[in-house]
Every structure is written in C-alpha cells, then in structure tokens.
Design a protein around this motif. Structure first.
Motif, short mmCIF file in Angstrom:
data_model
loop_
_atom_site.label_atom_id
_atom_site.label_comp_id
_atom_site.label_asym_id
_atom_site.label_seq_id
_atom_site.Cartn_x
_atom_site.Cartn_y
_atom_site.Cartn_z
N ASN A 14 -3.37 2.37 -12.70
CA ASN A 14 -2.20 3.06 -12.16
C ASN A 14 -1.42 2.16 -11.21
OD1 ASN A 14 -4.57 5.19 -12.45
ND2 ASN A 14 -2.68 6.23 -12.92
N GLY A 15 -0.17 1.93 -11.52
CA GLY A 15 0.67 1.12 -10.64
C GLY A 15 0.55 -0.38 -10.87
N THR A 16 -0.43 -0.78 -11.71
CA THR A 16 -0.57 -2.21 -12.03
C THR A 16 -0.17 -2.45 -13.49
OG1 THR A 16 -2.32 -2.48 -10.39
CG2 THR A 16 -2.14 -4.19 -12.07
N LEU A 17 -0.81 -1.74 -14.42
CA LEU A 17 -0.39 -1.80 -15.83
C LEU A 17 0.53 -0.63 -16.15
CD1 LEU A 17 -3.78 -2.91 -17.46
CD2 LEU A 17 -1.70 -4.29 -17.25
N TYR A 45 7.26 6.51 0.32
CA TYR A 45 5.96 6.70 -0.35
C TYR A 45 5.17 5.40 -0.38
CZ TYR A 45 2.76 7.19 -4.36
OH TYR A 45 1.66 7.19 -5.18
N LYS A 46 5.85 4.31 -0.77
CA LYS A 46 5.15 3.02 -0.89
C LYS A 46 4.65 2.49 0.45
CE LYS A 46 6.38 -0.11 -3.82
NZ LYS A 46 6.71 -0.89 -5.02
N ARG A 47 5.26 2.95 1.52
CA ARG A 47 4.80 2.52 2.85
C ARG A 47 3.63 3.35 3.35
NH1 ARG A 47 9.51 3.35 5.98
NH2 ARG A 47 10.84 3.51 4.15
N ILE A 48 3.52 4.60 2.89
CA ILE A 48 2.44 5.45 3.42
C ILE A 48 1.29 5.71 2.45
CG2 ILE A 48 3.91 6.66 5.09
CD1 ILE A 48 3.57 9.09 3.03
N PHE A 49 1.48 5.42 1.16
CA PHE A 49 0.42 5.70 0.19
C PHE A 49 -0.84 4.89 0.53
CE2 PHE A 49 -2.05 4.87 -3.61
CZ PHE A 49 -2.27 6.16 -4.06
N GLY A 167 -4.45 -5.94 -8.86
CA GLY A 167 -4.20 -4.56 -8.48
C GLY A 167 -2.87 -4.38 -7.77
N ASP A 168 -2.64 -3.16 -7.29
CA ASP A 168 -1.37 -2.88 -6.61
C ASP A 168 -1.56 -2.24 -5.23
OD1 ASP A 168 -2.19 -0.34 -7.78
OD2 ASP A 168 -0.19 0.38 -7.27
N THR A 169 -2.83 -2.13 -4.77
CA THR A 169 -3.05 -1.52 -3.45
C THR A 169 -4.10 -2.31 -2.66
OG1 THR A 169 -4.88 -0.09 -4.13
CG2 THR A 169 -2.65 0.81 -4.40
N ASN A 188 4.71 -3.96 -7.39
CA ASN A 188 5.57 -3.15 -8.23
C ASN A 188 5.04 -1.73 -8.38
OD1 ASN A 188 7.87 -3.21 -9.65
ND2 ASN A 188 7.12 -4.42 -11.37
N GLY A 189 3.94 -1.43 -7.67
CA GLY A 189 3.26 -0.15 -7.86
C GLY A 189 3.32 0.75 -6.65
N HIS A 190 2.14 1.18 -6.17
CA HIS A 190 2.08 2.26 -5.19
C HIS A 190 2.16 1.81 -3.74
CE1 HIS A 190 1.34 5.57 -8.05
NE2 HIS A 190 0.90 4.58 -8.80
N GLN A 191 2.04 0.52 -3.46
CA GLN A 191 2.19 0.09 -2.07
C GLN A 191 3.25 -0.98 -1.92
OE1 GLN A 191 -1.91 -0.62 -0.72
NE2 GLN A 191 -1.83 1.25 0.50
N ASP A 192 3.90 -0.93 -0.78
CA ASP A 192 5.00 -1.80 -0.44
C ASP A 192 4.54 -3.25 -0.23
OD1 ASP A 192 7.87 -1.65 0.73
OD2 ASP A 192 6.73 -2.81 2.21
N LYS A 193 5.43 -4.19 -0.54
CA LYS A 193 5.09 -5.61 -0.41
C LYS A 193 4.64 -5.98 1.00
CE LYS A 193 6.62 -10.12 -1.93
NZ LYS A 193 7.69 -10.92 -2.55
N THR A 194 5.28 -5.40 2.00
CA THR A 194 4.93 -5.70 3.39
C THR A 194 3.51 -5.22 3.70
OG1 THR A 194 7.21 -5.06 3.81
CG2 THR A 194 5.83 -5.54 5.73
#
Ligand SMILES: [Mg+2]
Length: 217
Positions: A14-17, A45-49, A167-169, A188-194
């Motif tokens: 989820n959020g990666t593929l 969402y991406k900042r708090i997930f 992964g994405d988190t 590109n998924g559930h968490q922000d780059k920062t």
C-alpha cells in the motif's frame, strides 16, 4: 548497478506499489463527515499518517478506546474493500518489477494488509508472477510488520544485508532495521517527504526516480 548488491527485494504494497493514498484520504473524509468533523487534505494526511493506525486516528481526533477503535477499523476496511479495485499501480512499477526479475533477483511483498485480500489484489493487477512470497497480516488491525518480516527473511534464507526493503512509511524503515534488510523509501505514498527524510535514509520521489538511481551502471 547498486541494485546488484542485493539478492532479494522486499516490497511494501500500500502506497509503494499500489497508489491508494488519495483513496484512503477519501474514505477517512467520509468517516469524518459522518461524525460532523472537518475533512482533511492529502498533504495534511501525509504529515500525520503513522503506524500503529490507532495513533493516526488519535491525531485526527477520532475516539480510540478499544470499542471505538474496532468500529472505526471495521468501517474503514469495509469502505476500502468495497472500492479498492478503483486504485491503480504506480506508473513505472511493473517495469521495475520486470527488470529486477531479469537481473536475477527474487522479490516478495511484506504488507500490513490482510493476507487473503493482499493475494487477491496482487493477482487482480497481474503481478503475482513477480513474487516468490506474498506476506500479509492475518488480522485487520494492522499493527506491526516486524514479526512477519522476520518470518519472511528466515523462510527465504536471507542474511543481513542481502535484501533491500522498499517502502513508503517510517514503519517500513523500522521493520527493515529489525529484520536486517537495507531500506529505501518512496515519498509518493502515505507519508510526506519531510517526515521520511527525518529518518536519515534515502528517499525518492517516485519508483522511477529510484530506478534511475539504483539501475544505472
Ligand atoms: Mg505502505
């Protein structure tokens, strides 16, 4: 090629593929609307997930006592299952899976998603053939991938440093460390780059950016 350092690639799903971030934001906004609560944006969402999911619900301001958390999880999963096939695979993802196989590396999926649904959706997108193992959780309250990842490493006979987890988190990074895999994250998924960059490990904007870096001579 940096990818040749490894024997095996472990993918988060989820959020990666699977490109399901906006879809998840939409489900959450439906849940918030039904509770007369303000909706959230994708960037918020991406900042708090985060994992465990319970923490993320708490940050949004949802009630998270045991009873409420079970109800919220069921509500979310119900909506997710109903429309999950409206999500797509990230652009360039299948090409990367194919290239990795051609290079002679094996691949698996390690996911906090439930085992049955995971196998079914991977098959729906025609991707099953790329993976020697597909490993999901056997309950819907997605808590930790660490135990699952340890099983995976031992089933595949992989030693420390032989696998790269993508992964994405930050939970993927935590799982990778715990199981002795290297890790890169894709923002590109559930968490922000920062948020991801705070972990100090390599972060890419997309699978294609990862490919451009790891597959060049
Ligand atoms: Mg993920």
């Amino acid at each position: 090629m940096m990818i040749n350092k490894y024997k095996h690639i472990i993918w988060d799903w989820n959020g990666t593929l699977l490109d399901d971030t906006e879809f998840c934001v939409g489900i959450m906004n439906g849940m918030l609307t039904r509770r007369m609560m303000s909706n959230i944006s994708k960037s918020y969402y991406k900042r708090i997930f985060t994992f465990p999911i319970r923490k993320y619900y708490e940050k949004i301001g949802l009630p998270i006592d045991d009873e409420q958390f079970v109800l919220l999880s069921k509500e979310f999963i119900y909506e997710y299952e109903l429309n999950r096939l409206t999500c797509g695979i990230f652009e360039g993802a299948e090409e990367v899976l194919q290239t990795i196989i051609e290079l002679g590396l094996s691949q698996s999926i390690l996911s906090a998603y439930s085992q049955n649904t995971l196998e079914e959706i991977v098959a729906h997108f025609g991707l099953t053939k790329y993976f020697s193992k597909i490993k999901g959780l056997d309950n819907i309250y997605a808590s930790s991938k660490i135990e699952l990842g340890k099983q995976l490493m031992s089933e595949l006979g992989l030693l420390k440093g032989e696998a790269l987890l993508i992964g994405d988190t930050l939970h993927d990074k935590e799982a990778a460390e715990a199981i002795g895999a290297d890790c890169v994250l894709i923002a590109n998924g559930h968490q922000d780059k920062t948020v991801l960059a705070s972990s100090g490990i390599e972060v890419f904007d997309s699978i294609t950016h990862f490919k451009n870096q790891y597959f060049k001579d």
